[in-house]
Every structure is written in C-alpha cells, then in structure tokens.
Write a protein that holds these residues in place. Structure first.
Motif, PDB file in Angstrom:
ATOM      1  N   THR A  17       0.820  -1.213   0.000  1.00 25.10           N
ATOM      2  CA  THR A  17       0.000   0.000   0.000  1.00 25.10           C
ATOM      3  C   THR A  17       0.858   1.268   0.000  1.00 25.10           C
ATOM      4  OG1 THR A  17      -1.628  -1.236   1.291  1.00 25.10           O
ATOM      5  CG2 THR A  17      -1.955   1.133   1.091  1.00 25.10           C
ATOM      6  N   ALA A  18       1.818   1.371   0.931  1.00 26.54           N
ATOM      7  CA  ALA A  18       2.638   2.586   1.010  1.00 26.54           C
ATOM      8  C   ALA A  18       3.408   2.808  -0.288  1.00 26.54           C
ATOM      9  CB  ALA A  18       3.592   2.500   2.195  1.00 26.54           C
ATOM     10  N   CYS A  19       4.047   1.760  -0.795  1.00 25.59           N
ATOM     11  CA  CYS A  19       4.821   1.906  -2.037  1.00 25.59           C
ATOM     12  C   CYS A  19       3.928   2.311  -3.204  1.00 25.59           C
ATOM     13  CB  CYS A  19       5.557   0.606  -2.353  1.00 25.59           C
ATOM     14  SG  CYS A  19       7.007   0.328  -1.303  1.00 25.59           S
ATOM     15  N   SER A  20       2.747   1.694  -3.305  1.00 24.72           N
ATOM     16  CA  SER A  20       1.827   2.027  -4.387  1.00 24.72           C
ATOM     17  C   SER A  20       1.418   3.497  -4.346  1.00 24.72           C
ATOM     18  CB  SER A  20       0.580   1.134  -4.295  1.00 24.72           C
ATOM     19  OG  SER A  20      -0.350   1.461  -5.301  1.00 24.72           O
ATOM     20  N   VAL A  21       1.117   3.997  -3.145  1.00 23.65           N
ATOM     21  CA  VAL A  21       0.721   5.403  -2.999  1.00 23.65           C
ATOM     22  C   VAL A  21       1.885   6.332  -3.333  1.00 23.65           C
ATOM     23  CG1 VAL A  21       0.023   7.164  -1.319  1.00 23.65           C
ATOM     24  CG2 VAL A  21      -1.124   4.947  -1.351  1.00 23.65           C
ATOM     25  N   ILE A  22       3.076   5.979  -2.893  1.00 24.91           N
ATOM     26  CA  ILE A  22       4.262   6.800  -3.187  1.00 24.91           C
ATOM     27  C   ILE A  22       4.513   6.854  -4.692  1.00 24.91           C
ATOM     28  CG2 ILE A  22       6.780   6.911  -2.944  1.00 24.91           C
ATOM     29  CD1 ILE A  22       6.347   5.708  -0.083  1.00 24.91           C
ATOM     30  N   TRP A  23       4.431   5.703  -5.371  1.00 31.39           N
ATOM     31  CA  TRP A  23       4.624   5.685  -6.832  1.00 31.39           C
ATOM     32  C   TRP A  23       3.590   6.556  -7.533  1.00 31.39           C
ATOM     33  CZ3 TRP A  23       4.766  -0.353  -6.643  1.00 31.39           C
ATOM     34  CH2 TRP A  23       6.011  -0.771  -6.152  1.00 31.39           C
ATOM     35  N   ASN A  24       2.331   6.428  -7.115  1.00 30.78           N
ATOM     36  CA  ASN A  24       1.272   7.221  -7.749  1.00 30.78           C
ATOM     37  C   ASN A  24       1.442   8.712  -7.487  1.00 30.78           C
ATOM     38  OD1 ASN A  24      -0.354   5.336  -9.158  1.00 30.78           O
ATOM     39  ND2 ASN A  24      -1.193   4.583  -7.237  1.00 30.78           N
ATOM     40  N   TYR A  25       1.889   9.057  -6.282  1.00 24.82           N
ATOM     41  CA  TYR A  25       2.160  10.467  -5.992  1.00 24.82           C
ATOM     42  C   TYR A  25       3.224  10.999  -6.952  1.00 24.82           C
ATOM     43  CZ  TYR A  25       4.157  14.633  -4.027  1.00 24.82           C
ATOM     44  OH  TYR A  25       4.641  15.923  -3.893  1.00 24.82           O
ATOM     45  N   MET A  26       4.294  10.222  -7.132  1.00 27.10           N
ATOM     46  CA  MET A  26       5.378  10.668  -8.001  1.00 27.10           C
ATOM     47  C   MET A  26       4.913  10.804  -9.446  1.00 27.10           C
ATOM     48  SD  MET A  26       8.621   8.564  -6.411  1.00 27.10           S
ATOM     49  CE  MET A  26       9.791   9.332  -7.531  1.00 27.10           C
ATOM     50  N   ASN A 182      -3.820  12.114  -0.136  1.00 31.86           N
ATOM     51  CA  ASN A 182      -4.616  13.346  -0.235  1.00 31.86           C
ATOM     52  C   ASN A 182      -3.932  14.409  -1.081  1.00 31.86           C
ATOM     53  OD1 ASN A 182      -7.269  13.448   1.181  1.00 31.86           O
ATOM     54  ND2 ASN A 182      -6.061  12.611   2.873  1.00 31.86           N
ATOM     55  N   LEU A 183      -2.607  14.313  -1.234  1.00 34.43           N
ATOM     56  CA  LEU A 183      -1.889  15.252  -2.098  1.00 34.43           C
ATOM     57  C   LEU A 183      -2.169  14.964  -3.573  1.00 34.43           C
ATOM     58  CD1 LEU A 183       1.588  15.485  -0.297  1.00 34.43           C
ATOM     59  CD2 LEU A 183      -0.297  17.135  -0.220  1.00 34.43           C
ATOM     60  N   ILE A 184      -2.690  13.767  -3.853  1.00 36.17           N
ATOM     61  CA  ILE A 184      -3.067  13.417  -5.231  1.00 36.17           C
ATOM     62  C   ILE A 184      -4.476  13.932  -5.494  1.00 36.17           C
ATOM     63  CG2 ILE A 184      -3.416  11.521  -6.868  1.00 36.17           C
ATOM     64  CD1 ILE A 184      -1.323   9.935  -5.241  1.00 36.17           C
ATOM     65  N   ASP A 185      -5.464  13.375  -4.811  1.00 39.41           N
ATOM     66  CA  ASP A 185      -6.816  13.931  -4.812  1.00 39.41           C
ATOM     67  C   ASP A 185      -7.661  13.170  -3.789  1.00 39.41           C
ATOM     68  OD1 ASP A 185      -8.178  11.651  -6.115  1.00 39.41           O
ATOM     69  OD2 ASP A 185      -7.162  12.322  -7.926  1.00 39.41           O
ATOM     70  N   LYS A 186      -8.825  13.718  -3.448  1.00 39.61           N
ATOM     71  CA  LYS A 186      -9.667  13.140  -2.400  1.00 39.61           C
ATOM     72  C   LYS A 186     -10.226  11.773  -2.804  1.00 39.61           C
ATOM     73  CE  LYS A 186     -11.062  17.481  -0.201  1.00 39.61           C
ATOM     74  NZ  LYS A 186     -12.187  18.368   0.195  1.00 39.61           N
ATOM     75  N   GLU A 187     -10.557  11.618  -4.079  1.00 38.27           N
ATOM     76  CA  GLU A 187     -11.110  10.348  -4.545  1.00 38.27           C
ATOM     77  C   GLU A 187     -10.086   9.228  -4.379  1.00 38.27           C
ATOM     78  OE1 GLU A 187     -12.955   8.319  -8.618  1.00 38.27           O
ATOM     79  OE2 GLU A 187     -12.618  10.485  -8.518  1.00 38.27           O
ATOM     80  N   TYR A 188      -8.836   9.521  -4.744  1.00 41.97           N
ATOM     81  CA  TYR A 188      -7.782   8.518  -4.588  1.00 41.97           C
ATOM     82  C   TYR A 188      -7.553   8.215  -3.106  1.00 41.97           C
ATOM     83  CZ  TYR A 188      -3.259   6.200  -4.868  1.00 41.97           C
ATOM     84  OH  TYR A 188      -2.230   5.296  -4.739  1.00 41.97           O
ATOM     85  N   ALA A 189      -7.639   9.228  -2.261  1.00 41.67           N
ATOM     86  CA  ALA A 189      -7.466   9.023  -0.821  1.00 41.67           C
ATOM     87  C   ALA A 189      -8.534   8.086  -0.271  1.00 41.67           C
ATOM     88  CB  ALA A 189      -7.500  10.364  -0.088  1.00 41.67           C
ATOM     89  N   MET A 195      -8.364   0.343   0.677  1.00 43.37           N
ATOM     90  CA  MET A 195      -7.257  -0.597   0.518  1.00 43.37           C
ATOM     91  C   MET A 195      -6.621  -0.917   1.876  1.00 43.37           C
ATOM     92  SD  MET A 195      -3.788  -0.151  -1.811  1.00 43.37           S
ATOM     93  CE  MET A 195      -4.748   0.752  -3.037  1.00 43.37           C
ATOM     94  N   ILE A 196      -6.484   0.094   2.720  1.00 47.76           N
ATOM     95  CA  ILE A 196      -5.917  -0.091   4.055  1.00 47.76           C
ATOM     96  C   ILE A 196      -6.826  -0.974   4.910  1.00 47.76           C
ATOM     97  CG2 ILE A 196      -5.309   1.100   6.205  1.00 47.76           C
ATOM     98  CD1 ILE A 196      -4.412   3.485   4.437  1.00 47.76           C
ATOM     99  N   ILE A 197      -8.139  -0.744   4.810  1.00 51.32           N
ATOM    100  CA  ILE A 197      -9.092  -1.560   5.570  1.00 51.32           C
ATOM    101  C   ILE A 197      -9.006  -3.027   5.126  1.00 51.32           C
ATOM    102  CG2 ILE A 197     -11.563  -1.999   5.934  1.00 51.32           C
ATOM    103  CD1 ILE A 197     -11.977   1.064   5.735  1.00 51.32           C
ATOM    104  N   ARG A 198      -8.942  -3.255   3.817  1.00 47.54           N
ATOM    105  CA  ARG A 198      -8.844  -4.635   3.305  1.00 47.54           C
ATOM    106  C   ARG A 198      -7.562  -5.307   3.792  1.00 47.54           C
ATOM    107  NH1 ARG A 198     -11.207  -2.383  -1.479  1.00 47.54           N
ATOM    108  NH2 ARG A 198      -9.152  -2.104  -2.429  1.00 47.54           N
TER     109      ARG A 198
END
Length: 319
Positions: A17-26, A182-189, A195-198
């Motif tokens: 999860t963390a890596c996926s979010v970091i990649w998408n942010y970049m 959240n720096l990407i957008d609210k929908e993605y957040a 994903m975190i809950i799952r």
C-alpha cells in the motif's frame, strides 16, 4: 488475530500500500506527462540524483553547484542509471595532488523503459526530497514510513507484534499513507482508505513472505550504503595522510596508482569488488610497511586490516 498476523499485516501495508501510494504520488505530482525515463534524463534531475551518491564536484556544478553526499550505494544509483564510458568527456575530469577532485557525469543515462515501480522506499524518498515540490507534510510522512520500515525490520527475528504496538504503528503508517494520498486527490485518498481496511482484514498464507523479503532487501540496501560510505572515507583519509605526511613515499608512480584505484572504488559493480579493492590498497606487504612507519606521525594513521571486519559475514544475502 495473532502477533504474527499483526507483523505481516504491517509488512504488507508498507510494501504494497505505502509503495503504491508513493509511486502514484510521483507519477501525478512530479513526473506529470513525462515518462520516468525522460524525467531521469533531465539535466537538472540527473545532476541532483547523481550527487545523492557522488560527493565530488562534477561537470554540471557550475552556477548550480551541489554539495554531494554518499547517501546510497553505487548499486542503488545503478537501479536508475546505466553508464556508457564512451560518453565520458576526459576534459571534464580534474585532478589535484594525484587524485580526482572533479568528475564527468555525462556517461550516466537513465535505463531504457525504466518503470517507477523499481523504486524502493529509500530511493523514492531521495527523489522526492531532491526533485519534488516540497509540499507541506510530505517529508514528515515519507520519514515516518521509512523509519517504521526500519523498526519492523528489526523485529524480523521474532516476526511478532503485540496488539498495542500493532495499533500504534498501524495508526502512524496509515496517517502517513493517507496524507500522501490526499496530495493526489480526495477520490484517490478514499480508494486508499478502503485498501488499508482490506489489508487489515487479510488472512495470511506463506506467500506473503515475499513481501517480507522485499522489506528486508530494502533495509539492507541502506545499511550497505552506510558501510560503503564509511569504508571509502577511510581509504581517502589514509591516502591523503600518506601524501601529506610522507611525500617522499608518495611517488609519481603511487599518484598514478592512487588515481586508478580511486576510480575503481567509485565504479565498482558488486560488493565483492570492493573487498578486492581493499585488499589491493591495504593488503600487500609494501603498503602495510608504509602504514606501520606512518603510525607514529599522528592520530588517524593507525592501520587496521579492513578484511577483519568480515563484510561477507555481515551482509551474507546482499547482492
């Protein structure tokens, strides 16, 4: 939920999860419409990233001079870049007292069709810090993820996490991940929150050991970089001391050998190559004799056989 389940849920949260979010942010906030390969080949980007490894001044250090730091190992830099010696410009390299003081980085070019998903947390963190927009909270969230990655690794001998520890660490990592999302957008957040809950509801099977291995490799890359930085600094200090304290011994021939050896040190490809270089620099009887003679000249000249540190035992699984 067992203590082992707690442990592996944190591992999955970081690695997936963390890596996926970091990649998408970049992708969204740093690369934009550029490919990762094109981004890495930008002159200003390459200059900044090479100096995460290269301490010496380079041919791009004109008005935009960067104070380099050896924060990663050479192999980590080579995850991003390939080197082509035919592109190196000899006149860009400068020497002083027989050693290289300015290097050419024209030989570096991004790996063809490189995907951003080759990045681990360590490399992603340095790219964001050096090339990002400096968005509020981002450095704190990246640091928390990196530090908790290290804490989880240090529990790898028991692979267990008590419920109260689990809840505390989960809360910190979850907050950091959602902060970046959240720096990407609210929908993605919102998608990330699901994903975190799952992940928290996962039932674990042995296949998740793969994520544990990824976590360990990421951690040891950082430790190898620290070891490499320390050893290269020791070599440079002792060679400089020889030149300063024993100029009669530091002949023209030795100056040439120093240049060649330091070039090898800064370009070795595998961990075992450094062991061979250390043997070459400090392992022959003539050099050992010079260091014994130099011991009385001052602090910092005492010779300790480098190979007694046993790097192959400290890092048995590192490639």
């Amino acid at each position: 939920m067992t203590t082992k389940d707690n442990y592996f849920k944190i591992v999955v949260l970081i690695v997936e999860t963390a890596c996926s979010v970091i990649w998408n942010y970049m992708k969204q906030n740093i690369l934009g419409s550029s490919s990762f390969e094109s981004f890495l080949n930008l002159k200003e980007v390459k200059h900044k990233l090479v100096h995460v490894y290269e301490k010496r001044e380079c041919c791009e250090c004109g008005s935009d001079k960067i104070i380099g730091e050896r924060l990663i190992a050479k192999q980590q830099l080579l995850v991003l870049y390939e080197t082509d010696e035919t592109k190196r410009i000899q006149s860009h390299t400068e020497y002083s007292h027989g050693k290289v003081i300015k290097v050419c980085i024209c030989n570096y070019h991004a790996k063809q069709n490189i995907d951003i998903e080759v990045l681990d947390i360590t490399l992603a963190n340095y790219i964001i810090k050096r090339c990002g927009k400096g968005e509020k909270g981002l450095n704190t969230w990246m640091t928390q993820i990196k530090d908790l990655r290290n804490e989880i690794f240090h529990l790898s001998d028991i692979k267990e996490l008590k419920d109260d520890e689990f809840k505390n660490k989960w809360k910190i990592i979850e907050g950091s991940i959602l902060g970046i999302a959240n720096l990407i957008d609210k929908e993605y957040a919102e998608e990330t929150k699901l994903m975190i809950i799952r992940t928290n509801q996962l039932t674990f099977i042995p296949a998740y050991m793969f994520n544990y291995e990824i976590l360990c490799r990421d951690y040891w890359k950082t430790k190898c970089a620290e070891f490499e930085r320390t050893q290269c600094n020791e070599i440079e200090q002792k060679a400089n001391a020889l030149h300063t304290k024993l100029p009669g011994v530091f002949t023209g021939s030795m100056k040439k050998e120093w240049q060649t050896t330091m070039k090898e040190i800064h370009n070795f490809q595998m961990f075992v190559d450094k062991i061979n270089i250390l043997t070459k620099v400090f392992g022959n009887q003539e050099t050992l004799g010079v260091f014994k003679d130099a011991e009385s000249l001052g602090e910092g000249m005492k010779f300790v056989p480098i190979l007694s540190l046993g790097p192959t035992e400290i890092f048995p699984s590192v490639r």
